[in-house]
Design an enzyme around this catalytic site. Structure first.
Site, PDB file in Angstrom:
ATOM      1  N   HIS A   1      42.109 113.053 106.107  1.00 24.27           N
ATOM      2  CA  HIS A   1      41.515 111.866 106.728  1.00 24.27           C
ATOM      3  C   HIS A   1      42.266 110.657 106.164  1.00 24.27           C
ATOM      4  O   HIS A   1      42.164 110.355 104.976  1.00 24.27           O
ATOM      5  CB  HIS A   1      40.023 111.799 106.371  1.00 24.27           C
ATOM      6  CG  HIS A   1      39.287 110.654 107.001  1.00 24.27           C
ATOM      7  ND1 HIS A   1      39.006 110.596 108.353  1.00 24.27           N
ATOM      8  CD2 HIS A   1      38.768 109.521 106.459  1.00 24.27           C
ATOM      9  CE1 HIS A   1      38.341 109.478 108.610  1.00 24.27           C
ATOM     10  NE2 HIS A   1      38.190 108.807 107.483  1.00 24.27           N
TER      11      HIS A   1
ATOM     12  N   GLU B   1      40.930 106.540 109.663  1.00 21.94           N
ATOM     13  CA  GLU B   1      39.858 105.557 109.500  1.00 21.94           C
ATOM     14  C   GLU B   1      40.352 104.133 109.742  1.00 21.94           C
ATOM     15  O   GLU B   1      41.439 103.752 109.311  1.00 21.94           O
ATOM     16  CB  GLU B   1      39.291 105.659 108.074  1.00 21.94           C
ATOM     17  CG  GLU B   1      38.100 104.749 107.859  1.00 21.94           C
ATOM     18  CD  GLU B   1      37.268 105.193 106.678  1.00 21.94           C
ATOM     19  OE1 GLU B   1      36.759 106.340 106.723  1.00 21.94           O
ATOM     20  OE2 GLU B   1      37.131 104.424 105.725  1.00 21.94           O
TER      21      GLU B   1
ATOM     22  N   ASP C   1      27.284 100.551 100.143  1.00 25.71           N
ATOM     23  CA  ASP C   1      27.225  99.708  98.950  1.00 25.71           C
ATOM     24  C   ASP C   1      26.165  98.635  99.141  1.00 25.71           C
ATOM     25  O   ASP C   1      26.105  97.999 100.195  1.00 25.71           O
ATOM     26  CB  ASP C   1      28.586  99.038  98.709  1.00 25.71           C
ATOM     27  CG  ASP C   1      29.667 100.071  98.460  1.00 25.71           C
ATOM     28  OD1 ASP C   1      29.365 101.067  97.776  1.00 25.71           O
ATOM     29  OD2 ASP C   1      30.792  99.892  98.955  1.00 25.71           O
TER      30      ASP C   1
ATOM     31  N   PHE D   1      40.974  98.038  95.081  1.00 26.47           N
ATOM     32  CA  PHE D   1      40.051  99.003  95.699  1.00 26.47           C
ATOM     33  C   PHE D   1      39.674 100.088  94.700  1.00 26.47           C
ATOM     34  O   PHE D   1      38.529 100.487  94.582  1.00 26.47           O
ATOM     35  CB  PHE D   1      40.731  99.723  96.878  1.00 26.47           C
ATOM     36  CG  PHE D   1      40.826  98.926  98.158  1.00 26.47           C
ATOM     37  CD1 PHE D   1      40.206  97.693  98.300  1.00 26.47           C
ATOM     38  CD2 PHE D   1      41.545  99.431  99.236  1.00 26.47           C
ATOM     39  CE1 PHE D   1      40.303  96.970  99.477  1.00 26.47           C
ATOM     40  CE2 PHE D   1      41.648  98.717 100.422  1.00 26.47           C
ATOM     41  CZ  PHE D   1      41.029  97.483 100.546  1.00 26.47           C
TER      42      PHE D   1
ATOM     43  N   SER E   1      42.311 113.172 110.871  1.00 26.56           N
ATOM     44  CA  SER E   1      41.599 112.026 111.428  1.00 26.56           C
ATOM     45  C   SER E   1      42.045 110.742 110.720  1.00 26.56           C
ATOM     46  O   SER E   1      42.726 110.793 109.694  1.00 26.56           O
ATOM     47  CB  SER E   1      40.091 112.236 111.285  1.00 26.56           C
ATOM     48  OG  SER E   1      39.771 112.577 109.945  1.00 26.56           O
TER      49      SER E   1
END
Length: 290
Positions: free
Chosen positions: A262, A13, A105, A212, A11
């Site tokens: 993913h 994102e 978050d 990140f 998959s």
């Protein structure tokens, strides 16, 4: 490649774009990514009212352009049971069959979420309200959540989400396969048997991934950081090294029994397409070199 990947879930994102340029970029990426025929696309969610509609719009766009299912992220931050209930109804009406349920978050200045404090409460609420209307994904952290008090507490939090009704899980991205296998062993020892799909982050822009990673607690091995930093502005070398590094990580994960992958595409097609072809993942198009 010796492992059989035909029964695995792969998959991708995406995130809701900002502005007309972002929209155009996302549409281009979706057209390329559609050819990979992923099991589904997931679409992230930002706190605050503006991106809530953005998530639904992006889910609809992904389904329309690609003909593949799309799964919105839904976070505890979102207000009341009523507002989350309305959002669930609009997803059901749009033909959504899968939801990624997360704590999310907290925005600056907010010390606790809305009506739900933890993702397991959100999962239980969706199950109560919708039964099996949605396949529920939850998140997990092979290197443990940066805010967790201890590894044991983090594992217990994950187990609670599974017991509340999660159907499968997607991990935060990581660069260390051992962390993933260790986490799977830890939760299996507590009776967890749902699929735990590794999150994979292609490295296109090392500065961005470095930022990140500092925020989400993903460890970048020193040798990888040294090598990446040594390339400086040489983007071609960064991308070639990343393609090789992440490709080997994916091979090791699949060979070790990971139930899928993913990919965090960051609304770009090329890095994910390149890895997909390198790994000979299933899709309707011929797997020639990208």
């Amino acid at each position: 490649m010796s492992h059989d990947v035909s029964h695995n879930d792969f998959s991708i994102e995406l995130f809701p774009p900002k502005g007309p340029k972002g929209e155009a970029r996302l549409e281009d990426a979706l057209r390329s990514l559609a050819e990979l025929h992923p099991a589904f696309f997931s679409v992230t969610f930002g706190a605050g009212g503006t991106t809530r509609s953005g998530t639904l719009d992006t889910v609809k766009k992904a389904m329309q352009i690609t003909g593949r299912p799309a799964a919105p992220h839904l976070s505890c931050i979102e207000g009341t049971e009523e507002s989350i209930g309305e959002l669930l109804d609009s997803y059901k009406a749009a033909g959504v069959k899968r939801i990624v349920a997360l704590r999310g978050d907290l925005p600056d200045g907010m010390d606790k979420p809305g009506v739900f404090n933890y993702a397991n409460e959100l999962v239980a609420f969706i199950k109560r309200r919708h039964g099996n209307d949605f396949h529920l994904e939850v998140g997990c952290y092979p290197e443990y959540h940066p805010a967790s008090v201890s590894p044991a507490e983090d594992v217990d939090n994950f187990v609670r989400k599974v017991r509340a009704g999660a159907d499968s899980a997607i991990t935060q991205y990581f660069f260390n396969a051992d962390a993933y296998f260790n986490f799977c062993d830890e939760v299996a020892a507590k009776g967890v048997d749902i699929p735990i799909v590794p999150g994979i982050m292609p490295i296109n822009d090392f500065g961005q991934i470095s930022r990140f990673s500092a925020m989400c607690g993903a460890d970048i091995p020193r040798w990888v950081r040294q090598k990446m930093e040594s390339y400086g502005d040489d983007t071609a070398s960064v991308q070639a090294f990343s393609r090789d590094l992440i490709g080997r990580l994916c091979e090791r994960l699949l060979a070790g029994g990971a139930p899928g992958l993913h990919f965090y595409a960051l609304n770009k097609a090329e890095p994910t397409v390149a890895l997909w072809y390198d790994l000979k993942l299933p899709g309707p198009t011929a797997h020639n070199a990208a």
